[in-house]
Design a protein around this motif. Structure first.
Motif, mmCIF file in Angstrom:
data_model
loop_
_atom_site.group_PDB
_atom_site.id
_atom_site.type_symbol
_atom_site.label_atom_id
_atom_site.label_comp_id
_atom_site.label_asym_id
_atom_site.label_seq_id
_atom_site.Cartn_x
_atom_site.Cartn_y
_atom_site.Cartn_z
ATOM 1 N N GLY A 86 -51.113 -38.840 11.521
ATOM 2 C CA GLY A 86 -52.186 -38.347 12.360
ATOM 3 C C GLY A 86 -51.769 -37.179 13.233
ATOM 4 N N GLU A 87 -50.475 -36.968 13.375
ATOM 5 C CA GLU A 87 -49.956 -35.876 14.201
ATOM 6 C C GLU A 87 -49.002 -34.975 13.435
ATOM 7 O OE1 GLU A 87 -51.066 -35.160 17.152
ATOM 8 O OE2 GLU A 87 -52.383 -36.912 17.161
ATOM 9 N N THR A 88 -48.124 -35.551 12.613
ATOM 10 C CA THR A 88 -47.131 -34.774 11.884
ATOM 11 C C THR A 88 -47.074 -35.215 10.430
ATOM 12 O OG1 THR A 88 -45.339 -36.291 12.495
ATOM 13 C CG2 THR A 88 -45.711 -34.376 13.936
ATOM 14 N N VAL A 89 -46.650 -34.268 9.595
ATOM 15 C CA VAL A 89 -46.412 -34.551 8.173
ATOM 16 C C VAL A 89 -44.905 -34.653 7.978
ATOM 17 C CG1 VAL A 89 -46.531 -33.571 5.852
ATOM 18 C CG2 VAL A 89 -48.521 -33.410 7.373
ATOM 19 N N GLN A 90 -44.471 -35.722 7.308
ATOM 20 C CA GLN A 90 -43.041 -35.934 7.089
ATOM 21 C C GLN A 90 -42.723 -35.905 5.606
ATOM 22 O OE1 GLN A 90 -41.335 -39.664 8.515
ATOM 23 N NE2 GLN A 90 -39.405 -38.618 8.952
ATOM 24 N N CYS A 91 -41.707 -35.118 5.256
ATOM 25 C CA CYS A 91 -41.294 -34.974 3.864
ATOM 26 C C CYS A 91 -40.615 -36.252 3.380
ATOM 27 C CB CYS A 91 -40.346 -33.784 3.733
ATOM 28 S SG CYS A 91 -39.698 -33.539 2.059
ATOM 29 N N LYS A 92 -40.900 -36.618 2.144
ATOM 30 C CA LYS A 92 -40.332 -37.836 1.567
ATOM 31 C C LYS A 92 -38.851 -37.703 1.237
ATOM 32 C CE LYS A 92 -40.864 -40.915 -2.430
ATOM 33 N NZ LYS A 92 -41.631 -41.192 -3.669
ATOM 34 N N TYR A 93 -38.387 -36.464 0.983
ATOM 35 C CA TYR A 93 -37.036 -36.283 0.444
ATOM 36 C C TYR A 93 -35.962 -36.448 1.525
ATOM 37 C CZ TYR A 93 -33.815 -34.255 -3.068
ATOM 38 O OH TYR A 93 -32.819 -34.040 -3.984
ATOM 39 N N HIS A 94 -36.110 -35.710 2.633
ATOM 40 C CA HIS A 94 -35.087 -35.777 3.689
ATOM 41 C C HIS A 94 -35.680 -36.028 5.073
ATOM 42 C CE1 HIS A 94 -33.103 -33.446 0.450
ATOM 43 N NE2 HIS A 94 -32.034 -34.141 0.811
ATOM 44 N N GLY A 95 -36.973 -36.335 5.108
ATOM 45 C CA GLY A 95 -37.584 -36.716 6.369
ATOM 46 C C GLY A 95 -37.906 -35.578 7.319
ATOM 47 N N ILE A 108 -35.410 -32.541 11.996
ATOM 48 C CA ILE A 108 -34.591 -32.652 10.790
ATOM 49 C C ILE A 108 -33.634 -33.820 11.030
ATOM 50 C CG2 ILE A 108 -32.899 -31.535 9.291
ATOM 51 C CD1 ILE A 108 -34.128 -28.859 10.004
ATOM 52 N N PRO A 109 -33.929 -34.986 10.481
ATOM 53 C CA PRO A 109 -33.157 -36.187 10.822
ATOM 54 C C PRO A 109 -31.668 -36.102 10.528
ATOM 55 C CG PRO A 109 -35.203 -36.794 9.732
ATOM 56 C CD PRO A 109 -35.079 -35.311 9.616
ATOM 57 N N SER A 110 -31.262 -35.277 9.583
ATOM 58 C CA SER A 110 -29.846 -35.236 9.204
ATOM 59 C C SER A 110 -28.982 -34.449 10.187
ATOM 60 C CB SER A 110 -29.691 -34.634 7.805
ATOM 61 O OG SER A 110 -30.172 -33.289 7.787
ATOM 62 N N LEU A 111 -29.597 -33.720 11.119
ATOM 63 C CA LEU A 111 -28.805 -32.913 12.057
ATOM 64 C C LEU A 111 -28.059 -33.802 13.057
ATOM 65 C CD1 LEU A 111 -31.226 -29.953 12.908
ATOM 66 C CD2 LEU A 111 -29.368 -30.005 11.230
ATOM 67 N N THR A 112 -26.872 -33.324 13.432
ATOM 68 C CA THR A 112 -26.056 -34.022 14.433
ATOM 69 C C THR A 112 -25.762 -33.065 15.587
ATOM 70 O OG1 THR A 112 -23.889 -33.353 13.561
ATOM 71 C CG2 THR A 112 -24.961 -35.265 12.521
#
Length: 372
Positions: A86-95, A108-112
């Motif tokens: 309802g607010e954001t679109v999230q990619c299935k591959y890497h989120g 970008i969930p993979s960032l540290t």
């Protein structure tokens, strides 16, 4: 987050040719109707295609529409394979998560903590979208034009003209297995009516007679000047003394307005906006939106109008399906005068638009003659 439903084509073509016909050049930098906006509830999405571009459309929790290229800029997977909350679109591959109206990446969930990349500097491709007459209109810019940041600088969103606050309305839609050029010249063709649309409630082959119509140039198009509509079309005779005006405007719009006054002096009106929108370079879709105040209080007038209108559009669709079988061999074709003169004007206007040079094919008012 809820999974995005990929959905189906808006209209399925029974008996459509398996092989695409010849392609057409496409006009970018314009508004096109993508789909019916009333099919999109809050927090809902749909996929469609315009000008060969796969699109993900949706409506946010606050009701705002969005249109994104159905493609994640990271690895190219369709965003419609992912989720929308309802607010954001999230990619299935890497989120990767995107705000869909702007296309701006939010996460970008993979960032540290060791990464210096700023997600908000990354954008998925999004398009301006506006709701008019129940349609979601999407502005498709020229290739390489970059993100549209000033929507106020865009051309106006097309809208059906209306002549009063109270009216009935209906819409129709059909996909055509031909390129947009064939769809448009079929739309404006004045000579096919007694053959393609032969019916007791419209007209017959025996009703063919010579007609004279005046045309005049307008910006990006031409106008069939105000005139009495065809006397061999039965529905027009119900309106008293109607006057019809028909405009064609690039890239794909036909406006028809009918203003009438009955014997008691009461004024009535009918208006329609018909568009032929390229889905790909070889296929297109016809959309019709109409509004009227005629017989406003008559029960069931809208479903009756929709039924006969659907029959009319289906006749055009069936003809295009049959024509597509011949066009697959890419034959040489011809245009004749005067019935095909509007088609010649369309092609000249289109080339002037694509090349950015040339004069309007109509230098002033002209009179055409044909039998239909």
């Amino acid at each position: 987050m809820r999974p995005i439903r990929a959905g189906q084509q808006l209209v399925q073509l029974a008996g459509a040719p398996a092989k695409d016909g010849p392609p057409a050049e496409l006009i970018f930098g314009e508004w096109y109707p993508a789909l019916r906006a009333d099919t999109l509830r809050r927090e809902d999405t749909a996929v469609t295609m315009l000008l060969g571009i796969p699109l993900l459309l949706g409506r946010k929790s606050d009701g705002q529409l969005f249109a994104m290229r159905d493609l994640c800029p990271h690895r190219g997977i369709p965003l419609s394979a992912g989720w929308f909350d309802g607010e954001t679109v999230q990619c299935k591959y890497h989120g990767w998560r995107f705000e869909p109206c702007s296309g701006q990446c939010q996460e970008i969930p993979s960032l540290t903590s060791h990464d210096s990349l700023e997600p908000t500097k990354i954008y998925a491709n999004s398009f301006p979208v506006a709701e008019r007459d129940g349609y979601a209109w999407v502005y498709v810019p020229e290739a390489g034009a970059g993100r549209v940041t000033d929507e106020a600088a865009l051309p106006p969103v097309p809208e059906l003209p209306k002549f009063g606050p109270r009216f009935r309305s209906a819409h129709l839609q059909a996909e055509l297995p031909c390129n947009v050029d064939h769809g448009i010249i079929g739309l404006m063709d004045p000579a096919h009516g007694p053959f393609v649309h032969r019916a007791w409630w419209w007209r017959s082959a025996a009703s063919i007679h010579e007609k004279t119509k005046k045309f005049e140039p307008i910006e990006n198009g031409f106008r069939m000047s105000p005139h009495a509509p065809s006397s061999n079309s039965a529905p027009y005779r119900l309106l008293g003394k109607p006057v019809t005006t028909i405009d064609f405007v690039l890239p794909n719009r036909r406006y028809e307005t009918i203003l009438a006054e009955n014997a008691r002096g009461k004024k009535r009106w009918f208006a329609s906006l018909t568009t032929v929108t390229p889905i790909t370079a070889s296929t297109c879709r016809i959309d019709v939106i109409a509004a009227w105040d005629i017989a406003y209080h008559v029960p069931f007038i809208t479903p009756i109008a929709r039924y006969f209108g659907a029959r009319f559009v289906q006749q055009d669709q069936q003809t295009m399906i049959e024509q597509a079988r011949g066009l697959r061999s890419n034959p040489g074709l011809m245009l004749i005068d005067d019935a095909d003169k509007p088609a010649k004007w369309y092609f000249a206007l289109k080339q002037r638009r694509l090349k950015g040079i040339g004069e309007h094919p109509l230098q002033g008012p002209v009179e055409l003659h044909w039998r239909s």
